[in-house]
Design an enzyme around this catalytic site. Sequence first.
Site, PDB file in Angstrom:
ATOM      1  N   GLU A 183       1.052  -1.015  -0.069  1.00  0.00           N
ATOM      2  CA  GLU A 183       0.109   0.682   0.219  1.00  0.00           C
ATOM      3  C   GLU A 183       0.710   1.274   0.137  1.00  0.00           C
ATOM      4  O   GLU A 183       1.200   1.634   1.409  1.00  0.00           O
ATOM      5  CB  GLU A 183      -0.807  -0.007   1.036  1.00  0.00           C
ATOM      6  N   LYS A 229      -2.022  -2.614  -2.995  1.00  0.00           N
ATOM      7  CA  LYS A 229      -3.428  -1.075  -3.020  1.00  0.00           C
ATOM      8  C   LYS A 229      -3.418  -0.192  -2.951  1.00  0.00           C
ATOM      9  O   LYS A 229      -2.415   0.781  -1.987  1.00  0.00           O
ATOM     10  CB  LYS A 229      -3.263  -1.552  -0.871  1.00  0.00           C
TER      11      LYS A 229
END
Length: 350
Positions: A183, A229
């Site tokens: 992420e 992500k």
Amino acid sequence: MSSPHATELVATARALCAPGKGVLAADESTGTIGKRFATIAVENVEPNRRAYRELLFTTPGFETFCSGVITFEETFAQSAADGTTFVDVLASKGVLVGVKVDTGVVPLHGGLDGETATQGLDGLDARCAGYYARGARFAKWRAVLSIDRASGKPSDLCVRANADALARYASICQKNGLVPIVEPEILTDGAHDVETSAAVTERVLAAVFKSLSDHGVMLEARRTGTILKPNMATAGADAGDGGASTEDVARLTVRALQRVVPPAVPGILFLSGGQSEEEATAHLNAMNKARSISHWFPYDPPWALSFSYGRALQSSVLKAWRGDAANVAAAQEALLARGTANSKAALGEL
């Protein structure tokens, strides 16, 4: 990368990216959940945090839109009121459990003012082994970057440092049987336009995948256990009239991804960032609906495009719940409504 868990990693990654499903980000730290509770006048104490997470995980129909849940370490160790661990509660629904394994950000020495690096690599190998033994099958690590054209953010140092940490984390996770959710979040703070956001997103993701490759994380096509992500390419929160249309966000986000994300990645599960529930759903729906629009994309995106939302799945839930047990059913209905909408958006059917 060679791992004794290679086959399981592939299966886990594919399950997390199942058509029409996404991941609930319920990994708010104690401090962050306290800020959310403050908006509904609920005290930030362990019993309230446990009760709220139980509300989420026991929602009837939860598994129809949710393939996995990212938990905070406290939540991972908690149990429902009847004594069943949350890991077992979710497993009974066929929902995979993950853990947030980073330990937060600190100022980046040598970086520009306000730039950060994420901590948590020390002892990560042993922690990941322990999480796997207790039922976790994936993990998450969040890097935080910001855009400021005047100062030059993000600096090259900040991009490299965070890309390297994400790669080291991912390698350790895969060694221990956990699919890493990578992420790199570019914050919406600022007045930049959507084109700038897309360009910075492309630059950061290119560095991340270069570092993943350098660390031996990426496997050959159809045998990768890594999920991305990212943020969507949106205009800055202070852009005012310079904000972007739903179509622009969808088009520029996917264009940036197509330029730098390997086809071997099984899925891209977007974070919602500073978007409202409705915006996050509409942008996701537009990306998937536009797969057939050839003049938008030079080729059909090869990955699943879905969601890993926190606030964009929970804002309505918190407002409905307000810490009152009498409101649990209403709060669960709110979660099911948001989850169903995003499930349809992940298929381009909203």
